[in-house]
Design an enzyme around this catalytic site. Structure first.
Site, mmCIF file in Angstrom:
data_model
loop_
_atom_site.group_PDB
_atom_site.id
_atom_site.type_symbol
_atom_site.label_atom_id
_atom_site.label_comp_id
_atom_site.label_asym_id
_atom_site.label_seq_id
_atom_site.Cartn_x
_atom_site.Cartn_y
_atom_site.Cartn_z
ATOM 1 N N TYR A 102 0.739 -1.304 0.063
ATOM 2 C CA TYR A 102 -0.085 0.064 0.095
ATOM 3 C C TYR A 102 0.937 1.524 -0.145
ATOM 4 O O TYR A 102 0.522 2.190 -0.487
ATOM 5 C CB TYR A 102 -0.985 -0.287 1.144
ATOM 6 N N LYS A 109 -3.635 8.479 3.526
ATOM 7 C CA LYS A 109 -5.046 8.148 4.165
ATOM 8 C C LYS A 109 -4.975 8.335 5.545
ATOM 9 O O LYS A 109 -5.924 8.955 6.034
ATOM 10 C CB LYS A 109 -5.309 6.664 3.749
#
Length: 201
Positions: A102, A109
């Site tokens: 990720y 995020k």
């Protein structure tokens, strides 16, 4: 398919397009009840590389598109939410825990989720609620850019209590609840729609 009376070009990196969209909403509807912020981007080289090696330009673009655009939307939506309203953005488990592959989107995020809390605190007096929805892995075009995404899918199925993936409908039903009056006492939270994945060790 939705027969929307308003369809606009809205690239958040193009000056004026976001403002033009909200201007069209103001002229057509006069007010706004909710906003769904579901946008993220990172240059492929930076997304597939280590956070340590992320370029400055790639990091800034990822933050600009994926996080700062929520702040802009909140600022433009605020005067249109005359009777209160809700802002909902989409996040991911990788904001809270390190998820292999990720990469830089994890810190981006995490910033988005923190922004949700601050916006909720600032806009609460106007009865504007702000939420982050955190779905499990979804088979979307955007997700296909994550390296070894199939491995994330397999892990989600293996670890969730019901051994299934969530789908767009699951996310939609949760989001519909969050923008409804039934969620009037909720704000500033990250709501996981991942089949319980985040609870599993």
């Amino acid at each position: 398919e939705l027969e929307s009376p308003i369809i606009t070009q809205m690239n958040v990196e193009n000056p004026g397009e976001l403002e033009a969209t909200f201007k069209a909403i103001e002229e057509k509807w006069g007010k706004l009840d909710f906003v769904i912020h579901s946008i993220a981007f990172c240059p492929m080289d930076d997304l597939h590389g280590r956070v340590t090696d992320c370029s400055k330009d790639g990091f800034l673009q990822a933050m600009r598109v994926s996080c700062y655009s929520l702040i802009e939307m909140a600022r433009l939506a605020e005067p249109l939410m005359k009777d209160g309203g809700a802002l909902v953005t989409m996040t991911y488990y990788g904001a809270d825990k390190v998820v292999e592959n990720y990469n830089v989107m994890g810190p981006v995020k995490a910033a988005l989720e923190s922004t949700v809390r601050y916006l909720a605190a600032e806009l609460g007096s106007k009865k504007i609620r702000v939420h982050a929805v955190s779905p499990g892995p979804l088979k979307t075009r955007a997700a296909s850019g994550i390296a070894h995404f199939d491995k994330l899918i397999e892990e989600a199925i293996a670890r969730t209590p019901e051994h299934r993936l969530v789908d767009i409908e699951d996310v939609g039903m949760t989001t519909a609840f969050l923008v409804s009056g039934g969620a009037r006492a909720l704000t500033g939270d990250t709501i996981y729609v991942d089949g319980g994945f985040h609870n599993m060790a």
